[in-house]
Design an enzyme around this catalytic site. Structure first.
Site, PDB file in Angstrom:
ATOM      1  N   ARG A 115       0.848  -1.202   0.000  1.00 37.57           N
ATOM      2  CA  ARG A 115       0.000   0.000   0.000  1.00 37.57           C
ATOM      3  C   ARG A 115       0.875   1.241   0.000  1.00 37.57           C
ATOM      4  O   ARG A 115       2.005   1.217   0.511  1.00 37.57           O
ATOM      5  CB  ARG A 115      -0.949  -0.006   1.183  1.00 37.57           C
ATOM      6  CG  ARG A 115      -0.334  -0.035   2.571  1.00 37.57           C
ATOM      7  CD  ARG A 115       0.122   1.289   3.110  1.00 37.57           C
ATOM      8  NE  ARG A 115       0.390   1.261   4.539  1.00 37.57           N
ATOM      9  CZ  ARG A 115       1.148   2.136   5.164  1.00 37.57           C
ATOM     10  NH1 ARG A 115       1.787   3.080   4.498  1.00 37.57           N
ATOM     11  NH2 ARG A 115       1.343   2.064   6.472  1.00 37.57           N
ATOM     12  N   GLU A 214      -6.434   6.942   8.022  1.00 38.06           N
ATOM     13  CA  GLU A 214      -5.291   7.692   8.567  1.00 38.06           C
ATOM     14  C   GLU A 214      -4.750   8.696   7.542  1.00 38.06           C
ATOM     15  O   GLU A 214      -4.299   9.788   7.885  1.00 38.06           O
ATOM     16  CB  GLU A 214      -4.194   6.709   8.989  1.00 38.06           C
ATOM     17  CG  GLU A 214      -3.025   7.390   9.641  1.00 38.06           C
ATOM     18  CD  GLU A 214      -1.974   6.389  10.113  1.00 38.06           C
ATOM     19  OE1 GLU A 214      -2.348   5.376  10.734  1.00 38.06           O
ATOM     20  OE2 GLU A 214      -0.790   6.618   9.846  1.00 38.06           O
ATOM     21  N   ARG A 218      -5.390   5.479   0.833  1.00 34.78           N
ATOM     22  CA  ARG A 218      -4.451   4.374   0.980  1.00 34.78           C
ATOM     23  C   ARG A 218      -4.707   3.525  -0.263  1.00 34.78           C
ATOM     24  O   ARG A 218      -5.804   2.956  -0.416  1.00 34.78           O
ATOM     25  CB  ARG A 218      -4.731   3.565   2.244  1.00 34.78           C
ATOM     26  CG  ARG A 218      -4.220   4.223   3.516  1.00 34.78           C
ATOM     27  CD  ARG A 218      -2.696   4.079   3.636  1.00 34.78           C
ATOM     28  NE  ARG A 218      -2.129   4.865   4.716  1.00 34.78           N
ATOM     29  CZ  ARG A 218      -1.888   4.415   5.938  1.00 34.78           C
ATOM     30  NH1 ARG A 218      -2.188   3.180   6.261  1.00 34.78           N
ATOM     31  NH2 ARG A 218      -1.327   5.177   6.837  1.00 34.78           N
ATOM     32  N   CYS A 260       1.206  10.476   9.748  1.00 39.92           N
ATOM     33  CA  CYS A 260       2.128   9.845  10.702  1.00 39.92           C
ATOM     34  C   CYS A 260       3.547   9.917  10.130  1.00 39.92           C
ATOM     35  O   CYS A 260       3.749   9.547   8.974  1.00 39.92           O
ATOM     36  CB  CYS A 260       1.703   8.394  10.923  1.00 39.92           C
ATOM     37  SG  CYS A 260       2.831   7.484  11.992  1.00 39.92           S
ATOM     38  N   THR A 262       5.993   8.073  10.355  1.00 39.57           N
ATOM     39  CA  THR A 262       6.569   6.790   9.916  1.00 39.57           C
ATOM     40  C   THR A 262       6.267   6.513   8.448  1.00 39.57           C
ATOM     41  O   THR A 262       6.882   5.659   7.837  1.00 39.57           O
ATOM     42  CB  THR A 262       6.031   5.594  10.730  1.00 39.57           C
ATOM     43  OG1 THR A 262       4.629   5.459  10.474  1.00 39.57           O
ATOM     44  CG2 THR A 262       6.277   5.754  12.197  1.00 39.57           C
ATOM     45  N   ARG A 269       4.050   0.571   2.471  1.00 37.55           N
ATOM     46  CA  ARG A 269       4.306  -0.606   3.307  1.00 37.55           C
ATOM     47  C   ARG A 269       4.009  -1.827   2.452  1.00 37.55           C
ATOM     48  O   ARG A 269       2.885  -2.036   2.007  1.00 37.55           O
ATOM     49  CB  ARG A 269       3.435  -0.603   4.564  1.00 37.55           C
ATOM     50  CG  ARG A 269       3.903  -1.652   5.585  1.00 37.55           C
ATOM     51  CD  ARG A 269       3.188  -1.510   6.910  1.00 37.55           C
ATOM     52  NE  ARG A 269       1.918  -2.183   6.911  1.00 37.55           N
ATOM     53  CZ  ARG A 269       1.706  -3.468   7.233  1.00 37.55           C
ATOM     54  NH1 ARG A 269       2.737  -4.238   7.584  1.00 37.55           N
ATOM     55  NH2 ARG A 269       0.500  -3.979   7.207  1.00 37.55           N
ATOM     56  N   ARG A 298       4.594  -7.589  12.365  1.00 38.14           N
ATOM     57  CA  ARG A 298       3.289  -7.235  12.956  1.00 38.14           C
ATOM     58  C   ARG A 298       2.436  -8.485  13.066  1.00 38.14           C
ATOM     59  O   ARG A 298       2.707  -9.484  12.413  1.00 38.14           O
ATOM     60  CB  ARG A 298       2.514  -6.251  12.061  1.00 38.14           C
ATOM     61  CG  ARG A 298       3.117  -4.875  11.954  1.00 38.14           C
ATOM     62  CD  ARG A 298       2.206  -3.928  11.165  1.00 38.14           C
ATOM     63  NE  ARG A 298       2.805  -2.605  11.055  1.00 38.14           N
ATOM     64  CZ  ARG A 298       2.235  -1.553  10.485  1.00 38.14           C
ATOM     65  NH1 ARG A 298       1.023  -1.668   9.962  1.00 38.14           N
ATOM     66  NH2 ARG A 298       2.837  -0.395  10.433  1.00 38.14           N
ATOM     67  N   GLU A 303      -1.720  -3.535  12.424  1.00 33.08           N
ATOM     68  CA  GLU A 303      -0.857  -2.938  13.419  1.00 33.08           C
ATOM     69  C   GLU A 303      -1.465  -3.054  14.823  1.00 33.08           C
ATOM     70  O   GLU A 303      -2.675  -2.972  14.986  1.00 33.08           O
ATOM     71  CB  GLU A 303      -0.681  -1.458  13.085  1.00 33.08           C
ATOM     72  CG  GLU A 303       0.311  -0.821  13.987  1.00 33.08           C
ATOM     73  CD  GLU A 303       0.826   0.474  13.418  1.00 33.08           C
ATOM     74  OE1 GLU A 303       0.111   1.127  12.683  1.00 33.08           O
ATOM     75  OE2 GLU A 303       1.974   0.794  13.739  1.00 33.08           O
TER      76      GLU A 303
HETATM   77  P1  ADP Z   1      -1.441  -0.512   6.935  1.00 31.46           P
HETATM   78  O1  ADP Z   1      -0.657  -1.478   6.138  1.00 31.46           O
HETATM   79  O2  ADP Z   1      -2.520   0.063   6.102  1.00 31.46           O
HETATM   80  O3  ADP Z   1      -0.569   0.450   7.596  1.00 31.46           O
HETATM   81  P2  ADP Z   1      -2.426  -2.438   9.018  1.00 31.46           P
HETATM   82  O4  ADP Z   1      -1.177  -3.027   9.566  1.00 31.46           O
HETATM   83  O5  ADP Z   1      -3.448  -1.989   9.997  1.00 31.46           O
HETATM   84  O6  ADP Z   1      -2.205  -1.146   8.153  1.00 31.46           O
HETATM   85  O7  ADP Z   1      -3.053  -3.505   8.016  1.00 31.46           O
HETATM   86  C1  ADP Z   1      -4.248  -3.216   7.362  1.00 31.46           C
HETATM   87  C2  ADP Z   1      -4.945  -4.479   6.907  1.00 31.46           C
HETATM   88  O8  ADP Z   1      -4.196  -5.099   5.878  1.00 31.46           O
HETATM   89  C3  ADP Z   1      -5.110  -5.502   8.009  1.00 31.46           C
HETATM   90  O9  ADP Z   1      -6.383  -6.094   7.875  1.00 31.46           O
HETATM   91  C4  ADP Z   1      -4.045  -6.538   7.681  1.00 31.46           C
HETATM   92  O10 ADP Z   1      -4.393  -7.824   8.115  1.00 31.46           O
HETATM   93  C5  ADP Z   1      -4.037  -6.477   6.157  1.00 31.46           C
HETATM   94  N1  ADP Z   1      -2.780  -6.941   5.588  1.00 31.46           N
HETATM   95  C6  ADP Z   1      -1.566  -6.409   5.737  1.00 31.46           C
HETATM   96  N2  ADP Z   1      -0.641  -7.105   5.071  1.00 31.46           N
HETATM   97  C7  ADP Z   1      -1.278  -8.133   4.460  1.00 31.46           C
HETATM   98  C8  ADP Z   1      -0.891  -9.218   3.633  1.00 31.46           C
HETATM   99  N3  ADP Z   1       0.375  -9.373   3.248  1.00 31.46           N
HETATM  100  N4  ADP Z   1      -1.850 -10.088   3.223  1.00 31.46           N
HETATM  101  C9  ADP Z   1      -3.138  -9.937   3.592  1.00 31.46           C
HETATM  102  N5  ADP Z   1      -3.566  -8.922   4.360  1.00 31.46           N
HETATM  103  C10 ADP Z   1      -2.666  -8.032   4.796  1.00 31.46           C
HETATM  104  C1  CIR Z   2       2.159   4.533  17.464  1.00 32.92           C
HETATM  105  O1  CIR Z   2       2.810   5.507  17.827  1.00 32.92           O
HETATM  106  O2  CIR Z   2       2.386   3.374  17.847  1.00 32.92           O
HETATM  107  C2  CIR Z   2       1.021   4.765  16.498  1.00 32.92           C
HETATM  108  N1  CIR Z   2       0.756   6.166  16.430  1.00 32.92           N
HETATM  109  C3  CIR Z   2       1.378   4.208  15.126  1.00 32.92           C
HETATM  110  C4  CIR Z   2       2.741   4.523  14.620  1.00 32.92           C
HETATM  111  C5  CIR Z   2       3.024   4.026  13.220  1.00 32.92           C
HETATM  112  N2  CIR Z   2       3.341   2.690  13.066  1.00 32.92           N
HETATM  113  C6  CIR Z   2       4.539   2.084  13.268  1.00 32.92           C
HETATM  114  O3  CIR Z   2       5.536   2.607  13.597  1.00 32.92           O
HETATM  115  N3  CIR Z   2       4.540   0.798  13.074  1.00 32.92           N
END
Ligand code: ADP
Ligand code: CIR
Length: 345
Positions: A115, A214, A218, A260, A262, A269, A298, A303
């Site tokens: 993403r 966020e 995305r 954010c 990060t 990501r 993760r 997250e």
């Molecule tokens: P982001 O990548 O948008 O920062 P999250 O870690 O919250 O945020 O992940 C968002 C969603 O994407 C979650 O439902 C997670 O399970 C899904 N997700 C992340 N990576 C994968 C993957 N490689 N395969 C399937 N789902 C994924």
């Molecule tokens: C935090 O500080 O934990 C949240 N605001 C998310 C920060 C971003 N994610 C990350 O570093 N993995």
């Protein structure tokens, strides 16, 4: 602002905010406001209210990163290993020669997702956006998304029009953001929820766009298995198409600007869900390999979640000062190293 005092951080707060916010920096910044009325108090609310924050600070607009630089700069340097004099370049052209799947037998990688975050050039970021501006972003995004070519074609669903069951199913299947995230809540990112939020996806759900979570957009490419190259190529095509009808917030120094810190730079990501039962019992080795390749571990529900089974979400940790192609290459090499180690037991 009479009640805004230097935060009383509890000992268990291990955030970068706590590490770098000195009383001097606080006193220097506490009275300042960006042109969108964003203040230090709003920026650090999430880190102060959530002691388990890893980072703990959000920006309300691009100006936040310059006006509040004494606190953002050291946090950005610590997280991305990127200093105030470094520069950032983007490269979203998939290399001519496709990389092979790092898990050819399909034994380890369950799915791949990449993403990028994007925000509109003429809008404040989510923490400082008004209701009318957020709705305007949704309107512009849904129009831009109507004109995508080929396999990217799909439909936009407003969050408020989804039933609880439909929404829950999309979250469980890893397609949609969860509601009520407390980090985003404290950052002001959940104001007016669910108004102005939604999800676009194509029929196969291999291309999706989250609106006004966020970040304003995305942009997501995902599919089952480990064909990282195919997932990246689809993402590049989608970002290229959307860039023709929308102008995104960016700067020469920080790349794409996100709420954010990060996510600054590539805002990308790239992750795999990967099954590593043997390495799961060897946390020391597991962490050594992910650290060497700048990767983050993760839980598989996103997250701040834990993994009950030995399946992990492994992704690039850095996003700034490295191009998208370099980050994908790094993920590829790191995954290969993890799979080789898993096979060696
Ligand atoms: P982001 O990548 O948008 O920062 P999250 O870690 O919250 O945020 O992940 C968002 C969603 O994407 C979650 O439902 C997670 O399970 C899904 N997700 C992340 N990576 C994968 C993957 N490689 N395969 C399937 N789902 C994924
Ligand atoms: C935090 O500080 O934990 C949240 N605001 C998310 C920060 C971003 N994610 C990350 O570093 N993995």
């Amino acid at each position: 602002m009479p009640d805004f005092k230097f935060p009383d951080f509890p000992d268990n707060n291990k955030s970068l905010l706590r590490k770098y916010l000195t009383e001097d920096i606080f006193n220097q910044l506490a009275g300042l406001k960006t042109s969108n009325n964003f203040t230090l108090e709003k920026a650090i609310k999430s880190g102060v209210e959530n002691p388990d924050s890893g980072v703990g600070i959000y920006a309300g607009d691009a100006e936040s990163y310059t006006l509040f630089a004494p606190i953002f700069d050291p946090i950005i340097e610590d997280y991305h290993k990127f200093t105030a004099s470094d520069s950032h370049n983007s490269d979203m052209k998939p290399p001519e020669a496709a990389w092979s799947n790092p898990d050819k037998e399909g034994k380890y990688i369950l799915s791949t997702r990449i993403r990028v975050g994007r925000n509109l050039a003429d809008m404040p970021l989510g923490p400082a956006i008004s209701t009318a501006q957020r709705n305007e972003v949704e309107n512009r995004a849904s129009i831009a998304l109507m004109n995508l070519p080929d396999e990217l074609k799909g439909r936009y669903y407003r969050l408020s029009n989804l039933s609880d069951e439909e929404r829950q199913k999309l979250v469980e299947d890893h397609f949609l953001f969860k509601s009520g995230d407390r980090f985003l809540e404290s950052a002001g990112l959940n104001r007016d929820w669910p108004e102005g939020r939604g999800i676009f996806h194509n029929t196969d759900k291999t291309f999706l766009v989250w609106v006004n979570e966020e970040d304003q957009l995305r942009i997501i490419s995902m599919q089952m298995g480990g064909d990282i190259f195919e997932v990246f190529s689809r993402l590049c095509k989608a970002v290229d198409s959307l860039s023709k009808s929308m102008s995104f917030l960016q700067s020469k120094h920080l790349g794409y600007i996100t709420s954010c810190p990060t996510n600054l730079g590539t805002a990308m990501r790239a992750s795999v869900h990967i099954k590593l039962p043997k390495l799961a019992d060897r946390q020391d080795l597991f962490k050594k390999i992910t650290d060497e390749h700048y990767l983050q571990i993760r839980g598989i529900h996103g997250e701040h979640t834990e993994s009950a089974e030995p399946i992990f979400d492994i992704s690039n940790k850095r996003r700034l000062g490295v191009t998208e192609v370099e980050l994908i290459r790094g993920l590829y090499d790191g995954i290969l190293a993890l799979i080789n180690k898993e096979k060696s037991f």
